[in-house]
Design a protein around this motif. Sequence first.
Motif, mmCIF file in Angstrom:
data_model
loop_
_atom_site.group_PDB
_atom_site.id
_atom_site.type_symbol
_atom_site.label_atom_id
_atom_site.label_comp_id
_atom_site.label_asym_id
_atom_site.label_seq_id
_atom_site.Cartn_x
_atom_site.Cartn_y
_atom_site.Cartn_z
ATOM 1 N N ILE A 28 0.842 -1.200 0.000
ATOM 2 C CA ILE A 28 0.000 0.000 0.000
ATOM 3 C C ILE A 28 0.878 1.252 0.000
ATOM 4 O O ILE A 28 0.642 2.195 -0.767
ATOM 5 C CB ILE A 28 -0.939 -0.024 1.219
ATOM 6 N N MET A 29 1.903 1.232 0.824
ATOM 7 C CA MET A 29 2.766 2.418 0.910
ATOM 8 C C MET A 29 3.575 2.627 -0.365
ATOM 9 O O MET A 29 3.834 3.773 -0.756
ATOM 10 C CB MET A 29 3.658 2.321 2.143
ATOM 11 N N ASP A 30 3.994 1.548 -0.996
ATOM 12 C CA ASP A 30 4.687 1.699 -2.285
ATOM 13 C C ASP A 30 3.803 2.438 -3.281
ATOM 14 O O ASP A 30 4.231 3.364 -3.970
ATOM 15 C CB ASP A 30 5.040 0.320 -2.870
ATOM 16 N N LYS A 31 2.559 2.022 -3.371
ATOM 17 C CA LYS A 31 1.647 2.603 -4.351
ATOM 18 C C LYS A 31 1.291 4.038 -3.960
ATOM 19 O O LYS A 31 1.180 4.918 -4.807
ATOM 20 C CB LYS A 31 0.385 1.732 -4.457
ATOM 21 N N MET A 32 1.115 4.276 -2.681
ATOM 22 C CA MET A 32 0.850 5.631 -2.213
ATOM 23 C C MET A 32 2.015 6.559 -2.576
ATOM 24 O O MET A 32 1.812 7.687 -3.028
ATOM 25 C CB MET A 32 0.639 5.638 -0.698
ATOM 26 N N ALA A 33 3.233 6.073 -2.385
ATOM 27 C CA ALA A 33 4.400 6.913 -2.672
ATOM 28 C C ALA A 33 4.465 7.269 -4.155
ATOM 29 O O ALA A 33 4.806 8.395 -4.526
ATOM 30 C CB ALA A 33 5.675 6.192 -2.243
ATOM 31 N N GLN A 34 4.111 6.328 -4.993
ATOM 32 C CA GLN A 34 4.142 6.592 -6.437
ATOM 33 C C GLN A 34 3.113 7.639 -6.842
ATOM 34 O O GLN A 34 3.223 8.246 -7.897
ATOM 35 C CB GLN A 34 3.867 5.296 -7.205
ATOM 36 N N ASN A 35 2.100 7.823 -6.012
ATOM 37 C CA ASN A 35 0.999 8.718 -6.371
ATOM 38 C C ASN A 35 0.850 9.896 -5.415
ATOM 39 O O ASN A 35 -0.194 10.570 -5.419
ATOM 40 C CB ASN A 35 -0.310 7.918 -6.423
#
Length: 350
Positions: free
Chosen positions: A172-179
Amino acid sequence: MRKKIFSKFAAAALLLSLAFPLTANAEWLNEELGPGEAVWVDENSPGGQATSQSPVYEHSENIIIRVDPNAGMGDEVSSTPDENTAVSPDTTGNAESVASESAESGSSESGESAVSENTPSEDATAQEDTAAQENALPANAVMSNGRILYLDRPMIALTYDDGPNPKVGNRIMDKMAQNNGRATFFMVGNRVASYASEVQRMVAEGHEVANHSYSHKYLNKYGAETIRAEVENCNTAIQNVCGVRPSVMRLPGGNKNSTVLANVNMPIILWNIDTRDWDHKNAQKTINEVMSKVKDGDIVLMHELYNATADASDYLIPTLTAQGYQLVTVSELAKYKGVTLQPNRVYYSF
Ligand SMILES: [Zn+2]
């Protein structure tokens, strides 16, 4: 100091690894989460290798996409390209060390205040840079948790309960960071010491660490003393590992009565979009539930327990962002919708 902290964590982890299978699992099996769901997330094997056993930053090349490298959290961890790409215990150790220093300072009541544990000169530089960037911001825009928010554009809060659980939370945090998104993690206090690195990553990347009771008891079944202890002990557990004391609370199961409301003494955050991800464990159903209902000010309930929820988040986070929704923490959502959160009150959306 890192060594001292580490050994403290290691001792706590060993104790937890002995106690956890006997106590917490039995309790979790009684929850609505579904039969046995808590068992698999318990990575505290009897072998006792509980703390930080998986590389926390395994996707770290994707983590840092910052609008403002100086205003965000965890700059100590991620301020250089070398550090960003490091997949090593050193990176984890660094985060642990930084967060632990915050914890020891005893001054961190919020995510923002945990940011600046720099030297005075670093602080001054960061403040000057932040001030310069704030001056350059367009109208109706603010810096918040390390990125720009536009106050005239829609905001929603994606929330994840029952963690920490690194397998799902780090995705979840990986995807949040990308966005450039931020999430809120309502965590169970008796789990956080076992997954300290994940909780520290939450703080470092601007997410909100929040209270979901100490042992996931349904508080409507208990008296004032237990309710207060469940809330307080969770706050303390989270603060001990990351330096940030939660400012919002979510009731396990959403269950409340007058005794609960009188004794929680924190703002109580429920939700207005319930994905029921714990029930169907189906990414597409979670996606459909959100995409069919989402609107400005919503609070979405999901659980940091299931791969299907991480799969759904992989879709939802970039898709909602592309549609113009800003993914914000619960506290950001309240603040920028003009709501001053009050203890003992219940909020469903903003
Ligand atoms: Zn829960």
